[in-house]
Design a protein around this motif. Structure first.
Motif, PDB file in Angstrom:
ATOM      1  N   GLU A  26       0.715  -1.389   0.101  1.00  0.00           N
ATOM      2  CA  GLU A  26      -0.024   0.404  -0.256  1.00  0.00           C
ATOM      3  C   GLU A  26       0.850   1.250  -0.244  1.00  0.00           C
ATOM      4  O   GLU A  26       2.008   1.462   0.842  1.00  0.00           O
ATOM      5  CB  GLU A  26      -0.874  -0.041   1.146  1.00  0.00           C
ATOM      6  N   VAL A  27       0.526   2.662  -0.692  1.00  0.00           N
ATOM      7  CA  VAL A  27       1.026   3.615  -0.461  1.00  0.00           C
ATOM      8  C   VAL A  27       0.420   4.386  -0.107  1.00  0.00           C
ATOM      9  O   VAL A  27      -0.482   4.932  -0.501  1.00  0.00           O
ATOM     10  CB  VAL A  27       1.590   4.031  -1.983  1.00  0.00           C
ATOM     11  N   VAL A  28       0.444   5.130   0.839  1.00  0.00           N
ATOM     12  CA  VAL A  28       0.434   6.413   1.933  1.00  0.00           C
ATOM     13  C   VAL A  28       1.089   7.374   2.067  1.00  0.00           C
ATOM     14  O   VAL A  28       1.960   6.984   2.322  1.00  0.00           O
ATOM     15  CB  VAL A  28      -0.238   5.396   3.010  1.00  0.00           C
ATOM     16  N   GLN A  29      -0.122   9.106   2.168  1.00  0.00           N
ATOM     17  CA  GLN A  29       0.932   9.656   2.665  1.00  0.00           C
ATOM     18  C   GLN A  29       1.267  10.019   4.195  1.00  0.00           C
ATOM     19  O   GLN A  29      -0.119   9.711   4.897  1.00  0.00           O
ATOM     20  CB  GLN A  29       0.605  11.398   2.037  1.00  0.00           C
ATOM     21  N   VAL A  30       1.722  10.467   4.767  1.00  0.00           N
ATOM     22  CA  VAL A  30       2.492   9.877   6.200  1.00  0.00           C
ATOM     23  C   VAL A  30       2.463  11.427   6.806  1.00  0.00           C
ATOM     24  O   VAL A  30       2.811  11.204   7.905  1.00  0.00           O
ATOM     25  CB  VAL A  30       3.148   8.094   7.001  1.00  0.00           C
ATOM     26  N   SER A  31       3.066  12.350   5.997  1.00  0.00           N
ATOM     27  CA  SER A  31       3.350  13.478   6.901  1.00  0.00           C
ATOM     28  C   SER A  31       3.152  14.376   5.705  1.00  0.00           C
ATOM     29  O   SER A  31       2.780  14.369   4.885  1.00  0.00           O
ATOM     30  CB  SER A  31       4.709  13.579   7.620  1.00  0.00           C
ATOM     31  N   ASP A  32       3.867  15.853   5.889  1.00  0.00           N
ATOM     32  CA  ASP A  32       3.363  16.896   4.711  1.00  0.00           C
ATOM     33  C   ASP A  32       4.181  16.251   4.034  1.00  0.00           C
ATOM     34  O   ASP A  32       4.506  17.375   2.913  1.00  0.00           O
ATOM     35  CB  ASP A  32       3.068  18.565   5.377  1.00  0.00           C
ATOM     36  N   ARG A  33       5.341  16.153   4.357  1.00  0.00           N
ATOM     37  CA  ARG A  33       6.229  15.777   3.661  1.00  0.00           C
ATOM     38  C   ARG A  33       7.350  13.955   2.883  1.00  0.00           C
ATOM     39  O   ARG A  33       8.309  13.957   2.208  1.00  0.00           O
ATOM     40  CB  ARG A  33       7.635  16.921   3.879  1.00  0.00           C
ATOM     41  N   HIS A  34       6.094  13.299   3.022  1.00  0.00           N
ATOM     42  CA  HIS A  34       6.605  12.325   2.535  1.00  0.00           C
ATOM     43  C   HIS A  34       5.338  11.311   2.221  1.00  0.00           C
ATOM     44  O   HIS A  34       4.241  11.154   3.343  1.00  0.00           O
ATOM     45  CB  HIS A  34       7.302  10.834   5.117  1.00  0.00           C
ATOM     46  N   LEU A  35       6.145   9.990   2.153  1.00  0.00           N
ATOM     47  CA  LEU A  35       4.595   8.507   1.971  1.00  0.00           C
ATOM     48  C   LEU A  35       5.788   7.891   2.723  1.00  0.00           C
ATOM     49  O   LEU A  35       7.153   7.606   2.171  1.00  0.00           O
ATOM     50  CB  LEU A  35       4.595   8.709   0.075  1.00  0.00           C
ATOM     51  N   ALA A  36       4.885   6.482   2.411  1.00  0.00           N
ATOM     52  CA  ALA A  36       5.260   5.341   2.977  1.00  0.00           C
ATOM     53  C   ALA A  36       4.237   4.195   1.971  1.00  0.00           C
ATOM     54  O   ALA A  36       3.241   4.303   1.885  1.00  0.00           O
ATOM     55  CB  ALA A  36       5.543   5.249   4.574  1.00  0.00           C
TER      56      ALA A  36
END
Ligand SMILES: C[S@@+](CC[C@H](N)C(=O)[O-])C[C@H]1O[C@@H](n2cnc3c(N)ncnc32)[C@H](O)[C@@H]1O
Length: 223
Positions: free
Chosen positions: A204-214
């Motif tokens: 799964e690809v998700v945004q985890v902060s205002d500047r990071h994805l995981a």
């Protein structure tokens, strides 16, 4: 905003490696450990591989959090690995973390890892499939995968806001490197396309902060 690749994949200049090692990435590195705790709620006691480990702050945090884990950490830059070894020696974790100088794609690694970790490597690669193929080759069935990286902002204006917010007080070289990394980072959609090309759509690809994805998940198959 159009992607601009990093000028160099490896961070093999001694000055550059030292400036990076001395910068404070504690907030994002701690976020990485928290994301792994969510992905793997049970106590982790297997063998983990960290790809593009740099000065080894994440392997050290991971080894402290999971004292039963064994961690192999690899990077293609000897200048980074020298700093990583010094940090590991200072932490007293030599028995838990082993370093290897390897350049991705590293498709001859043993398929033995229970966890595959990588932070801030993806945007450095000329070919992002080098990372996904290395993961596919080295992960055991059922392995936990966590890859975190910067997320490319929509516009140069948004990028400047992030540089001011998170590197406003940093030395000029780090401000420049942070901006270059944001330009080189991928979008959520681009990473989904990479995973499809590497037959890793189950992640799964998700945004985890205002500047990071995981990118996270467990690979199919029985552990
Ligand atoms: C931005 S640093 C991230 C270091 C560390 N993971 C962290 O979170 O602090 C990226 C690292 O990836 C390494 N690297 C870049 N391309 C690589 C490749 N093709 N093979 C192996 N290491 C690579 C660089 O030398 C550098 O140490």
């Amino acid at each position: 905003m159009k992607r601009i690749p990093e000028p160099e994949e490896l961070m093999d200049e001694a000055d550059q490696a030292l400036a990076y090692a001395e910068a404070d990435f504690s907030a994002s590195n701690e976020l990485f450990i928290e994301l792994f705790e969510q992905l793997h709620p049970d106590e982790f006691s297997g063998t983990a591989l960290d790809l593009g480990c740099g000065p080894a702050d994440i392997p050290i945090r991971f080894a402290r959090r999971y004292p039963q884990a064994q961690i192999d950490a690899l990077d293609g830059a000897q200048a980074m690995l020298d700093l990583a070894q010094a940090a590991i020696n200072a932490s007293g974790l030599e028995q838990h973390i082993k370093l290897y100088c390897r350049y991705l794609p590293a498709t001859r690694l043993e398929k033995k890892y229970h966890a595959l970790l990588s932070n801030s490597l993806l945007h450095h690669l000329n070919d992002p499939l080098d990372l996904w193929q290395t993961i596919g080759h080295s992960a055991r069935p059922g392995a936990a995968i966590l890859v975190m990286d910067l997320l490319r902002p929509d516009s140069p204006q948004q990028l400047e806001v992030l540089v001011r917010e998170y590197a406003g007080d940093a030395p000029k070289v780090l401000r420049r490197d942070f901006a270059a990394s944001l330009y080189a980072a991928y979008t959520l959609e681009e990473v989904r396309e990479q995973l499809a090309a590497a037959s890793l759509q189950e992640l799964e690809v998700v945004q985890v902060s205002d500047r990071h994805l995981a990118v996270h998940g467990k690979l199919g198959g029985t552990p």
